[in-house]
Design a protein around this motif. Structure first.
Motif, mmCIF file in Angstrom:
data_model
loop_
_atom_site.group_PDB
_atom_site.id
_atom_site.type_symbol
_atom_site.label_atom_id
_atom_site.label_comp_id
_atom_site.label_asym_id
_atom_site.label_seq_id
_atom_site.Cartn_x
_atom_site.Cartn_y
_atom_site.Cartn_z
ATOM 1 N N THR A 154 0.860 -1.181 0.000
ATOM 2 C CA THR A 154 0.000 0.000 0.000
ATOM 3 C C THR A 154 0.894 1.228 0.000
ATOM 4 N N VAL A 155 0.494 2.207 -0.800
ATOM 5 C CA VAL A 155 1.303 3.406 -0.994
ATOM 6 C C VAL A 155 0.414 4.636 -0.852
ATOM 7 N N LEU A 156 0.893 5.634 -0.143
ATOM 8 C CA LEU A 156 0.208 6.916 -0.047
ATOM 9 C C LEU A 156 0.660 7.780 -1.222
ATOM 10 N N VAL A 157 -0.289 8.176 -2.051
ATOM 11 C CA VAL A 157 0.026 8.921 -3.270
ATOM 12 C C VAL A 157 -0.735 10.241 -3.268
ATOM 13 N N GLU A 158 -0.008 11.348 -3.268
ATOM 14 C CA GLU A 158 -0.639 12.664 -3.300
ATOM 15 C C GLU A 158 -1.271 12.897 -4.665
ATOM 16 N N ALA A 159 -2.470 13.455 -4.668
ATOM 17 C CA ALA A 159 -3.225 13.642 -5.907
ATOM 18 C C ALA A 159 -2.559 14.617 -6.858
ATOM 19 N N GLY A 160 -1.751 15.523 -6.336
ATOM 20 C CA GLY A 160 -1.133 16.533 -7.180
ATOM 21 C C GLY A 160 0.106 16.086 -7.917
ATOM 22 N N ARG A 161 0.543 14.851 -7.719
ATOM 23 C CA ARG A 161 1.764 14.384 -8.389
ATOM 24 C C ARG A 161 1.510 14.159 -9.884
ATOM 25 N N PRO A 162 2.512 14.433 -10.725
ATOM 26 C CA PRO A 162 2.375 14.198 -12.163
ATOM 27 C C PRO A 162 2.004 12.750 -12.446
ATOM 28 N N GLY A 163 1.017 12.569 -13.321
ATOM 29 C CA GLY A 163 0.596 11.224 -13.695
ATOM 30 C C GLY A 163 -0.647 10.748 -12.985
ATOM 31 N N VAL A 164 -1.156 11.507 -11.998
ATOM 32 C CA VAL A 164 -2.397 11.145 -11.312
ATOM 33 C C VAL A 164 -3.556 11.856 -12.007
ATOM 34 N N THR A 165 -4.510 11.088 -12.485
ATOM 35 C CA THR A 165 -5.662 11.647 -13.184
ATOM 36 C C THR A 165 -6.944 11.050 -12.630
ATOM 37 N N ALA A 166 -7.860 11.914 -12.195
ATOM 38 C CA ALA A 166 -9.161 11.468 -11.702
ATOM 39 C C ALA A 166 -10.207 11.656 -12.793
ATOM 40 N N GLU A 167 -10.911 10.577 -13.117
ATOM 41 C CA GLU A 167 -11.967 10.613 -14.128
ATOM 42 C C GLU A 167 -13.312 10.580 -13.391
ATOM 43 N N PRO A 168 -14.045 11.687 -13.333
ATOM 44 C CA PRO A 168 -15.299 11.730 -12.567
ATOM 45 C C PRO A 168 -16.308 10.677 -13.018
ATOM 46 N N VAL A 169 -16.996 10.087 -12.052
ATOM 47 C CA VAL A 169 -18.079 9.144 -12.314
ATOM 48 C C VAL A 169 -19.385 9.853 -11.987
ATOM 49 N N ARG A 170 -20.312 9.850 -12.908
ATOM 50 C CA ARG A 170 -21.597 10.531 -12.704
ATOM 51 C C ARG A 170 -22.733 9.622 -13.145
ATOM 52 N N GLY A 171 -23.883 9.836 -12.506
ATOM 53 C CA GLY A 171 -25.086 9.114 -12.903
ATOM 54 C C GLY A 171 -25.162 7.686 -12.419
ATOM 55 N N GLN A 172 -24.308 7.286 -11.464
ATOM 56 C CA GLN A 172 -24.350 5.920 -10.962
ATOM 57 C C GLN A 172 -25.615 5.704 -10.133
ATOM 58 N N LEU A 173 -25.913 4.465 -9.825
ATOM 59 C CA LEU A 173 -27.150 4.115 -9.134
ATOM 60 C C LEU A 173 -27.287 4.841 -7.797
ATOM 61 N N GLY A 174 -26.270 4.755 -6.964
ATOM 62 C CA GLY A 174 -26.348 5.347 -5.631
ATOM 63 C C GLY A 174 -25.088 6.114 -5.278
ATOM 64 N N LEU A 175 -25.073 6.673 -4.074
ATOM 65 C CA LEU A 175 -23.941 7.485 -3.613
ATOM 66 C C LEU A 175 -23.590 8.580 -4.626
ATOM 67 N N ARG A 176 -24.601 9.207 -5.170
ATOM 68 C CA ARG A 176 -24.374 10.149 -6.267
ATOM 69 C C ARG A 176 -23.655 11.417 -5.839
ATOM 70 N N ALA A 177 -23.716 11.751 -4.556
ATOM 71 C CA ALA A 177 -23.053 12.967 -4.087
ATOM 72 C C ALA A 177 -21.656 12.698 -3.554
ATOM 73 N N ALA A 178 -21.182 11.462 -3.654
ATOM 74 C CA ALA A 178 -19.903 11.078 -3.037
ATOM 75 C C ALA A 178 -18.697 11.323 -3.931
ATOM 76 N N ARG A 179 -18.866 12.082 -5.003
ATOM 77 C CA ARG A 179 -17.760 12.523 -5.860
ATOM 78 C C ARG A 179 -16.863 11.356 -6.279
ATOM 79 N N LEU A 180 -17.485 10.265 -6.711
ATOM 80 C CA LEU A 180 -16.717 9.088 -7.131
ATOM 81 C C LEU A 180 -15.879 9.381 -8.372
ATOM 82 N N ALA A 181 -14.780 8.668 -8.472
ATOM 83 C CA ALA A 181 -13.907 8.807 -9.643
ATOM 84 C C ALA A 181 -13.185 7.498 -9.905
ATOM 85 N N HIS A 182 -12.844 7.293 -11.163
ATOM 86 C CA HIS A 182 -11.851 6.287 -11.534
ATOM 87 C C HIS A 182 -10.525 7.043 -11.588
ATOM 88 N N VAL A 183 -9.507 6.493 -10.976
ATOM 89 C CA VAL A 183 -8.235 7.215 -10.849
ATOM 90 C C VAL A 183 -7.124 6.441 -11.546
#
Length: 355
Positions: A154-183
């Motif tokens: 397990t590794v702690l990875v800061e989101a601001g490092r080069p090469g980290v990209t978050a792809e927002p997930v929207r319209g899923q069945l539930g937890l719609r306000a939980a700002r889900l992403a594929h990273v």
């Protein structure tokens, strides 16, 4: 601040967060300022907090869960330097955490993760893609499960490092306000000191600690969902008059409410038992937590379903709490261990269980 009062003050806005697909940043800050993030509370107190939040908004409870999962892992397995650096920031909400474990080929079987963590002269290079990361759109740091020379890490990875990209997930069945992403982690370099625990401990120790904490808080969140749906259904049945008769006077409606009550009470009691065993440091606490999550998630789904029957068209409205929790409850039966996985674990527990 009292968590029940705090959560109640947010109830009227929860449907809007769900419709917009985002828990507002100012609410996240308010939760942190009130002292509810990454708290080291006694188990039952933490559980009641999650029930209070879960009965208002599943994404609000998910914020407490994911921040707590990463905190629990760092607190138990981090070095003194890692604890000193990360724990205060997580508690203050200066740093929002994401737990990045699931992959396309590794859901229930996390041992199959393909994300790699290669050590290179005092650094670690991450390559891989993680799915369904709660608050992955806004997380400042990710706890990433990967493999290093065939061993889980397990590794702690800061989101601001080069090469980290978050792809927002929207319209899923539930937890719609939980700002889900594929990273995605495309050759991301982090210092070797960002490794949390030695190679080989990533799944059986670090991830297991995080998931155990997650199951416990999800279980209590489901209690809040079940109780909120019960209250909504009972209130509607008491007030709604049809054909000159209140719904509550129909035997079929009362029977539905009775089953809802039984499920909600049972869910809370099994969670209280899990909390007591965790507080005592009992070795049965892990199995009790699996049981609590299993029972409570199924209760939330069943009560939301029956409450929808009582409310009828009102339960299908865009701003319906029952409709929102009906969607969320299905997700609760999948995350932190699907029902079928829990049943296998509980079956093993049953074979050695004694009163």
């Amino acid at each position: 601040m009292d968590s029940a009062a705090f959560a109640a003050g947010l109830r009227r806005d929860a449907a809007d967060w769900d419709a917009r697909g985002a828990l507002p940043a100012e609410i996240v800050k308010a939760v942190a300022h009130a002292g509810f993030l990454a708290t080291d509370r006694p188990p039952e107190e933490l559980g009641r907090l999650c029930a209070d939040f879960g009965g208002v908004c599943s994404a609000l409870r998910a914020l407490i869960t994911v921040q707590g999962m990463v905190t629990a892992a760092v607190r138990r397995w981090g070095t003194a330097a890692q604890r000193a650096h990360w724990l205060p920031a997580l508690a203050r909400g200066d740093v929002l955490a994401g737990f990045a474990a699931t992959e396309a080929g590794a859901g229930s079987e996390l041992a199959a993760v393909a994300t790699s963590a290669d050590q290179e002269a005092g650094q670690v290079r991450l390559r891989g893609r993680k799915l369904w990361v709660t608050f992955g759109q806004v997380a400042d740091v990710f706890l990433v499960l990967a493999t290093c020379a065939g061993r889980p890490v397990t590794v702690l990875v800061e989101a601001g490092r080069p090469g980290v990209t978050a792809e927002p997930v929207r319209g899923q069945l539930g937890l719609r306000a939980a700002r889900l992403a594929h990273v995605r982690f495309d050759g991301v370099l982090v210092p070797a000191e960002n490794l949390l625990a030695p190679p080989g401990f990533g799944l059986s120790h670090v991830t297991a600690t995080a998931l155990d904490h997650g199951r416990f808080t999800v279980a209590w969140g489901c209690v809040g969902m079940a109780e909120a749906c019960l209250h909504a259904a009972a209130g509607h049945a008491a007030d709604r008059v049809q054909g000159g008769v209140r719904l509550a006077e129909h035997q079929a409606v009362r029977a539905l409410l009775g089953r809802c009550l039984a499920d909600a009470v049972a869910a809370r009691e099994v969670c209280v038992r899990a909390a007591a065993l965790r507080e005592a440091g009992d070795p049965e606490a892990v199995a009790a937590t699996v049981l609590a999550k299993y029972v409570a998630a199924r209760a939330a789904a069943a009560v939301a379903d029956r409450a929808g029957q009582v409310l009828g068209a009102a339960g299908c409205a865009e701003d319906s709490l029952v409709g929102r929790f009906f969607r969320d409850a299905k997700v609760m039966r999948l995350i932190e261990g699907a029902d079928e996985v829990a049943e296998q674990q509980l079956g093993g527990y049953a074979l050695r269980w004694r009163p």
